[in-house]
Write a protein that holds these residues in place. Structure first.
Motif, mmCIF file in Angstrom:
data_model
loop_
_atom_site.group_PDB
_atom_site.id
_atom_site.type_symbol
_atom_site.label_atom_id
_atom_site.label_comp_id
_atom_site.label_asym_id
_atom_site.label_seq_id
_atom_site.Cartn_x
_atom_site.Cartn_y
_atom_site.Cartn_z
ATOM 1 N N THR A 89 52.049 38.550 48.720
ATOM 2 C CA THR A 89 51.244 39.783 48.706
ATOM 3 C C THR A 89 49.786 39.442 48.408
ATOM 4 O O THR A 89 49.494 38.524 47.645
ATOM 5 C CB THR A 89 51.784 40.748 47.639
ATOM 6 O OG1 THR A 89 53.157 41.018 47.898
ATOM 7 C CG2 THR A 89 50.993 42.045 47.617
ATOM 8 N N GLY A 90 48.863 40.201 48.998
ATOM 9 C CA GLY A 90 47.452 39.944 48.757
ATOM 10 C C GLY A 90 47.049 40.206 47.320
ATOM 11 O O GLY A 90 47.397 41.239 46.735
ATOM 12 N N ILE A 91 46.308 39.262 46.734
ATOM 13 C CA ILE A 91 45.805 39.430 45.375
ATOM 14 C C ILE A 91 44.742 40.526 45.366
ATOM 15 O O ILE A 91 43.884 40.592 46.246
ATOM 16 C CB ILE A 91 45.207 38.112 44.843
ATOM 17 C CG1 ILE A 91 46.276 37.009 44.808
ATOM 18 C CG2 ILE A 91 44.580 38.305 43.475
ATOM 19 C CD1 ILE A 91 47.444 37.308 43.903
ATOM 20 N N VAL A 92 44.793 41.378 44.358
ATOM 21 C CA VAL A 92 43.882 42.513 44.231
ATOM 22 C C VAL A 92 42.901 42.259 43.095
ATOM 23 O O VAL A 92 43.279 41.738 42.037
ATOM 24 C CB VAL A 92 44.677 43.808 43.954
ATOM 25 C CG1 VAL A 92 43.732 44.958 43.611
ATOM 26 C CG2 VAL A 92 45.534 44.166 45.152
ATOM 27 N N LYS A 93 41.633 42.631 43.313
ATOM 28 C CA LYS A 93 40.637 42.576 42.237
ATOM 29 C C LYS A 93 40.233 43.997 41.877
ATOM 30 O O LYS A 93 39.864 44.786 42.738
ATOM 31 C CB LYS A 93 39.404 41.779 42.651
ATOM 32 C CG LYS A 93 38.353 41.692 41.536
ATOM 33 C CD LYS A 93 37.145 40.868 41.934
ATOM 34 C CE LYS A 93 36.142 40.802 40.782
ATOM 35 N NZ LYS A 93 34.930 40.012 41.143
ATOM 36 N N THR A 94 40.332 44.326 40.613
ATOM 37 C CA THR A 94 39.926 45.625 40.097
ATOM 38 C C THR A 94 38.973 45.395 38.920
ATOM 39 O O THR A 94 38.647 44.253 38.583
ATOM 40 C CB THR A 94 41.139 46.436 39.633
ATOM 41 O OG1 THR A 94 41.824 45.703 38.587
ATOM 42 C CG2 THR A 94 42.109 46.679 40.780
ATOM 43 N N VAL A 95 38.548 46.469 38.302
ATOM 44 C CA VAL A 95 37.728 46.378 37.093
ATOM 45 C C VAL A 95 38.492 47.050 35.963
ATOM 46 O O VAL A 95 38.927 48.198 36.087
ATOM 47 C CB VAL A 95 36.362 47.055 37.280
ATOM 48 C CG1 VAL A 95 35.569 47.030 35.973
ATOM 49 C CG2 VAL A 95 35.568 46.356 38.380
ATOM 50 N N LEU A 96 38.701 46.331 34.882
ATOM 51 C CA LEU A 96 39.417 46.843 33.721
ATOM 52 C C LEU A 96 38.583 46.530 32.485
ATOM 53 O O LEU A 96 38.262 45.362 32.237
ATOM 54 C CB LEU A 96 40.799 46.193 33.612
ATOM 55 C CG LEU A 96 41.669 46.593 32.426
ATOM 56 C CD1 LEU A 96 41.964 48.087 32.450
ATOM 57 C CD2 LEU A 96 42.968 45.796 32.414
ATOM 58 N N ALA A 97 38.212 47.560 31.744
ATOM 59 C CA ALA A 97 37.365 47.389 30.556
ATOM 60 C C ALA A 97 36.092 46.623 30.912
ATOM 61 O O ALA A 97 35.666 45.721 30.191
ATOM 62 C CB ALA A 97 38.129 46.689 29.439
ATOM 63 N N GLN A 98 35.532 46.951 32.062
ATOM 64 C CA GLN A 98 34.267 46.393 32.556
ATOM 65 C C GLN A 98 34.362 44.914 32.912
ATOM 66 O O GLN A 98 33.339 44.245 33.031
ATOM 67 C CB GLN A 98 33.140 46.620 31.534
ATOM 68 C CG GLN A 98 32.890 48.097 31.232
ATOM 69 C CD GLN A 98 31.763 48.312 30.259
ATOM 70 O OE1 GLN A 98 31.651 47.607 29.256
ATOM 71 N NE2 GLN A 98 30.917 49.288 30.536
ATOM 72 N N ARG A 99 35.561 44.424 33.115
ATOM 73 C CA ARG A 99 35.732 43.024 33.488
ATOM 74 C C ARG A 99 36.476 42.935 34.816
ATOM 75 O O ARG A 99 37.493 43.617 35.032
ATOM 76 C CB ARG A 99 36.541 42.251 32.419
ATOM 77 C CG ARG A 99 35.952 42.294 31.032
ATOM 78 C CD ARG A 99 34.554 41.688 30.963
ATOM 79 N NE ARG A 99 34.550 40.287 31.316
ATOM 80 C CZ ARG A 99 34.767 39.291 30.448
ATOM 81 N NH1 ARG A 99 35.022 39.571 29.176
ATOM 82 N NH2 ARG A 99 34.737 38.041 30.837
ATOM 83 N N GLY A 100 35.981 42.092 35.713
ATOM 84 C CA GLY A 100 36.699 41.837 36.949
ATOM 85 C C GLY A 100 38.075 41.290 36.637
ATOM 86 O O GLY A 100 38.220 40.374 35.826
ATOM 87 N N THR A 101 39.094 41.859 37.268
ATOM 88 C CA THR A 101 40.476 41.546 36.915
ATOM 89 C C THR A 101 41.289 41.328 38.184
ATOM 90 O O THR A 101 41.223 42.116 39.120
ATOM 91 C CB THR A 101 41.080 42.701 36.089
ATOM 92 O OG1 THR A 101 40.352 42.811 34.854
ATOM 93 C CG2 THR A 101 42.548 42.477 35.792
#
Length: 281
Positions: free
Chosen positions: A253-265
């Motif tokens: 599955t494609g890895i997802v990048k989100t923002v959590l607590a102002q940090r790239g995750t």
């Protein structure tokens, strides 16, 4: 960046250059950022240790016996882009000279690094260091206590980044540990089984990263390098960090990048699903 593996690699590399030597000069032009460094001049470096992401030089009087307890600590936080080099440059912020040794140059393009000379344990001005959790590769980091705390945590990644449950885990190694433990970065209130998996994952990831000399990302002037210019190698073992859009090495599955607590995750949505609150693992 740098996190525990990068700071530990720095410690191992520069300790032979400093241990036993007398500091003759600490040059900089930012006393608000590098506090009371003049107190280190004329002192001998008895040893060099690390606590989380901090380096601690133990200092004694120049004529003190070898086994004399140190009475000052020279604390270094590398910030986002700080690191020691054997040669100076346009981003050199501090020059550390020792008797009979070559100078070390602290380079820091973004100027987030800090230094301070304090009495041992007097960390009132450094709240993160004062309240830091156990070292992840030490016997003090024990599973029972970690599992108990994790059962009441908020979103697990910000909890790890707080440095309170375990020291030295930053953005890279939190993402990698959570992937290995199959936990979503925003998961709350871990079950005992989830927390045990995460405990084991943190120890495994940190040990491997230290062995590889940390992670060097990109070729920019502020990216982590060892004091001699060599890169770390753990970036070649990253499973999620910096791999947004690439296939998960476990399920495709494609890895997802989100923002959590102002940090790239970074996480895998298939391998690391967010468990609804209240449901067991």
């Amino acid at each position: 960046m740098p996190e525990l593996p990068e700071v530990e690699t720095t410690r191992r590399k520069i300790e032979p250059l400093l241990r036993g030597r007398i500091i003759t000069r600490v040059e900089h032009d930012a006393p608000h950022r590098y506090r009371d460094t003049h107190l280190a001049v004329g002192r001998r470096v008895q040893g060099l240790s690390r606590r989380g992401k901090y380096l601690l030089l133990q200092l004694t009087a120049a004529d003190a016996a070898e086994d004399t307890p140190h009475d000052l600590e020279f604390i270094v936080h590398l910030g986002m882009t700080g690191g020691f080099r054997l040669e100076g440059g346009k981003h050199t912020r501090v020059t550390l000279s020792t008797e009979g040794g070559e100078p070390l140059f602290f380079n820091d393009p973004r100027r987030f690094g800090k230094m301070a000379v304090v009495r041992p344990g007097e960390y009132a001005g450094m709240p993160t260091l004062a309240a830091m959790g156990p070292e992840p590769l030490s016997d003090d980091f024990e599973e029972t206590g970690f599992v108990r705390q994790a059962g009441h945590c908020g979103a697990v990644k910000p909890w790890l980044l707080s440095q309170k449950p375990v020291s030295g885990v930053g953005n890279i190694y939190a993402d990698e540990s959570l992937w290995l433990a199959r936990l979503h970065p925003a998961q709350t209130c871990l079950t005992p089984a989830e927390a045990a998996r995460l405990y084991a994952a943190i120890r495994e990831v940190m040990a491997a990263a230290v062995e590889a000399g940390g992670s060097s990302l990109g070729s920019g002037v502020g990216n982590y390098r060892q004091h001699d210019g060599l890169s770390g190698l753990f970036q070649h073992q990253h499973h999620v960090y910096g791999r947004a859009g690439q296939p998960c090495e476990r399920c495709g599955t494609g890895i997802v990048k989100t923002v959590l607590a102002q940090r790239g995750t970074h996480h895998c949505p298939q391998c690391q699903p967010l468990r609804p609150a209240g449901e067991g693992a």
